[in-house]
Scaffold this motif. Structure first.
Motif, PDB file in Angstrom:
ATOM      1  N   ARG A 297      90.751  26.935  26.705  1.00  0.00           N
ATOM      2  CA  ARG A 297      89.847  26.145  27.551  1.00  0.00           C
ATOM      3  C   ARG A 297      88.432  26.181  27.007  1.00  0.00           C
ATOM      4  NH1 ARG A 297      90.799  28.437  33.325  1.00  0.00           N
ATOM      5  NH2 ARG A 297      90.465  30.250  32.065  1.00  0.00           N
TER       6      ARG A 297
ATOM      7  N   GLN B 246      88.291  23.916  24.044  1.00  0.00           N
ATOM      8  CA  GLN B 246      88.270  22.522  24.453  1.00  0.00           C
ATOM      9  C   GLN B 246      86.874  22.135  24.963  1.00  0.00           C
ATOM     10  OE1 GLN B 246      90.690  21.487  27.855  1.00  0.00           O
ATOM     11  NE2 GLN B 246      90.849  19.369  27.184  1.00  0.00           N
ATOM     12  N   ILE B 247      86.248  22.998  25.733  1.00  0.00           N
ATOM     13  CA  ILE B 247      84.899  22.718  26.232  1.00  0.00           C
ATOM     14  C   ILE B 247      83.926  22.572  25.071  1.00  0.00           C
ATOM     15  CG2 ILE B 247      82.949  23.736  27.483  1.00  0.00           C
ATOM     16  CD1 ILE B 247      85.071  24.895  29.453  1.00  0.00           C
ATOM     17  N   SER B 248      84.005  23.464  24.098  1.00  0.00           N
ATOM     18  CA  SER B 248      83.125  23.384  22.926  1.00  0.00           C
ATOM     19  C   SER B 248      83.348  22.087  22.166  1.00  0.00           C
ATOM     20  CB  SER B 248      83.355  24.572  21.999  1.00  0.00           C
ATOM     21  OG  SER B 248      82.982  25.765  22.622  1.00  0.00           O
ATOM     22  N   ARG B 249      84.611  21.739  21.954  1.00  0.00           N
ATOM     23  CA  ARG B 249      84.935  20.516  21.238  1.00  0.00           C
ATOM     24  C   ARG B 249      84.412  19.285  21.982  1.00  0.00           C
ATOM     25  NH1 ARG B 249      88.629  16.982  22.038  1.00  0.00           N
ATOM     26  NH2 ARG B 249      89.874  18.276  23.425  1.00  0.00           N
ATOM     27  N   LEU B 250      84.587  19.266  23.300  1.00  0.00           N
ATOM     28  CA  LEU B 250      84.129  18.128  24.085  1.00  0.00           C
ATOM     29  C   LEU B 250      82.609  18.028  24.117  1.00  0.00           C
ATOM     30  CD1 LEU B 250      86.669  18.258  27.049  1.00  0.00           C
ATOM     31  CD2 LEU B 250      86.551  16.554  25.216  1.00  0.00           C
ATOM     32  N   LYS B 251      81.914  19.154  24.115  1.00  0.00           N
ATOM     33  CA  LYS B 251      80.452  19.124  24.076  1.00  0.00           C
ATOM     34  C   LYS B 251      79.961  18.520  22.764  1.00  0.00           C
ATOM     35  CE  LYS B 251      79.301  22.868  27.250  1.00  0.00           C
ATOM     36  NZ  LYS B 251      78.703  24.204  27.388  1.00  0.00           N
TER      37      LYS B 251
ATOM     38  N   GLU C 197      81.655  16.482  20.810  1.00  0.00           N
ATOM     39  CA  GLU C 197      82.026  15.063  20.853  1.00  0.00           C
ATOM     40  C   GLU C 197      81.063  14.273  21.737  1.00  0.00           C
ATOM     41  OE1 GLU C 197      85.768  12.416  22.441  1.00  0.00           O
ATOM     42  OE2 GLU C 197      86.181  14.405  21.609  1.00  0.00           O
ATOM     43  N   ASN C 198      80.695  14.833  22.867  1.00  0.00           N
ATOM     44  CA  ASN C 198      79.765  14.176  23.781  1.00  0.00           C
ATOM     45  C   ASN C 198      78.403  13.968  23.117  1.00  0.00           C
ATOM     46  OD1 ASN C 198      78.695  13.090  26.116  1.00  0.00           O
ATOM     47  ND2 ASN C 198      78.311  15.067  27.061  1.00  0.00           N
ATOM     48  N   THR C 199      77.929  14.981  22.409  1.00  0.00           N
ATOM     49  CA  THR C 199      76.648  14.878  21.712  1.00  0.00           C
ATOM     50  C   THR C 199      76.690  13.773  20.666  1.00  0.00           C
ATOM     51  OG1 THR C 199      76.226  17.226  22.070  1.00  0.00           O
ATOM     52  CG2 THR C 199      74.971  16.158  20.318  1.00  0.00           C
ATOM     53  N   LYS C 200      77.772  13.720  19.898  1.00  0.00           N
ATOM     54  CA  LYS C 200      77.909  12.688  18.871  1.00  0.00           C
ATOM     55  C   LYS C 200      77.943  11.297  19.496  1.00  0.00           C
ATOM     56  CE  LYS C 200      80.315  15.516  15.470  1.00  0.00           C
ATOM     57  NZ  LYS C 200      81.580  15.738  14.743  1.00  0.00           N
TER      58      LYS C 200
END
Length: 83
Positions: free
Chosen positions: A61, A64-69, A71-74
């Motif tokens: 989890r 996943q949070i790190s990956r989504l952060k 991705e969100n920044t990009k």
């Protein structure tokens, strides 16, 4: 401890002392101060920090949070550029 650090997190748990205590069927207060399992908490936290410094995140989890952060920044950067 090894299972948690490999990412084998039980349902509803995290890669933390609370889950470690639960999996060991030991009260989590036994991991603090001068209690019997305090040395295991120190070892667990040391090994967890080594993994994190190496860029590995054992908790799926958290990964996943790190990956989504990221991705969100990009995506926000791309949106700002397109505007």
């Amino acid at each position: 401890m090894d299972r948690l650090l490999r990412g084998e997190i039980p349902r509803g748990g995290k890669c933390d002392i609370k889950t470690l205590a639960s999996e060991a069927a030991v009260d989590r207060t036994a991991f603090y101060g001068t209690r019997p399992y305090a040395h295991l908490r120190v070892e667990f936290e040391r090994r967890l920090n080594v993994l994190r410094e190496a860029g590995e995140i054992p908790d799926p989890r958290d990964a996943q949070i790190s990956r989504l952060k990221v991705e969100n920044t990009k995506l926000r950067e791309r949106l700002a550029q397109s505007e």
